[in-house]
Design an enzyme around this catalytic site. Structure first.
Site, PDB file in Angstrom:
ATOM      1  N   ASP A 130       1.008  -1.001   0.225  1.00  0.00           N
ATOM      2  CA  ASP A 130       0.310   0.395  -0.387  1.00  0.00           C
ATOM      3  C   ASP A 130       1.205   1.811   0.259  1.00  0.00           C
ATOM      4  OD1 ASP A 130      -2.958  -1.629   0.355  1.00  0.00           O
ATOM      5  OD2 ASP A 130      -2.313  -1.816   2.265  1.00  0.00           O
ATOM      6  N   ASP A 148      -6.691  -1.639  -5.081  1.00  0.00           N
ATOM      7  CA  ASP A 148      -8.177  -0.498  -4.165  1.00  0.00           C
ATOM      8  C   ASP A 148      -9.012  -0.249  -4.651  1.00  0.00           C
ATOM      9  OD1 ASP A 148      -6.646  -2.503  -2.268  1.00  0.00           O
ATOM     10  OD2 ASP A 148      -5.778  -1.321  -1.437  1.00  0.00           O
TER      11      ASP A 148
END
Length: 171
Positions: A130, A148
């Site tokens: 991330d 995402d």
């Protein structure tokens, strides 16, 4: 012109799968770049106090859910299986909707690409990179990635389409 009405509609599925592939490619490229250029835990400010490119790994689900559980292997494989089953369901839906480009088919293509992008990382590395870090006033949004973003964008498109008035059959 009834002759043309009987012709089968052109398949748009390859274009929809191209969207999914583009999401996977962008996701892989950005995660690889971040992993090579930013040390784990580090960050590069883009817009002071608003946006940074960071480098974190996430062994859990969205928003790091289940990341601190006792059995990482069970959670990891549970997430992988769930994601792959969902990806198969989305792919089957795309097969049925692949004659037309609609908000629904684009949304599903985005969701498929995002799901496969994160599944790849979980299978290959055991976690997901991330790297997009957003601060809005004093609120820190959990870090996320291209996959995402594609999943959330697809879900929002599905929601928005559900709000649109339905066309009557036969019109």
């Amino acid at each position: 012109m009834s002759l043309f009405r009987d012709w089968p509609a052109p398949r748009r599925l390859p274009w929809l799968l191209l969207i999914s592939f583009a999401v996977i490619a962008a996701d892989r490229w950005t995660k690889t770049w971040v992993s090579r250029h930013i040390r784990l835990g580090g960050a590069i400010p883009v817009v002071d106090h608003v946006l940074r490119i960071s480098h974190w790994t996430n062994e859990g689900a969205a928003f790091s859910l289940f990341a601190n559980t006792a059995s990482h292997s069970t959670v990891r494989w549970g997430l992988i299986i769930f994601t792959l089953v969902a990806a198969v369901a989305v792919f089957i839906a795309l097969l049925h909707l692949g004659n037309r480009i609609t908000l629904t088919s684009i949304a599903l293509a985005l969701i498929l690409g995002g799901a496969l992008g994160n599944a790849h990382d979980r299978i290959a590395y055991g976690s997901v990179v991330d790297f997009i870090e957003v601060h809005i006033f004093s609120y820190h949004w959990p870090d996320f990635n291209v996959a995402d973003s594609s999943i959330v964008t697809g879900a929002c498109l599905l929601f928005l389409e559900s709000l649109l008035p339905r066309k009557k059959s036969g019109s």
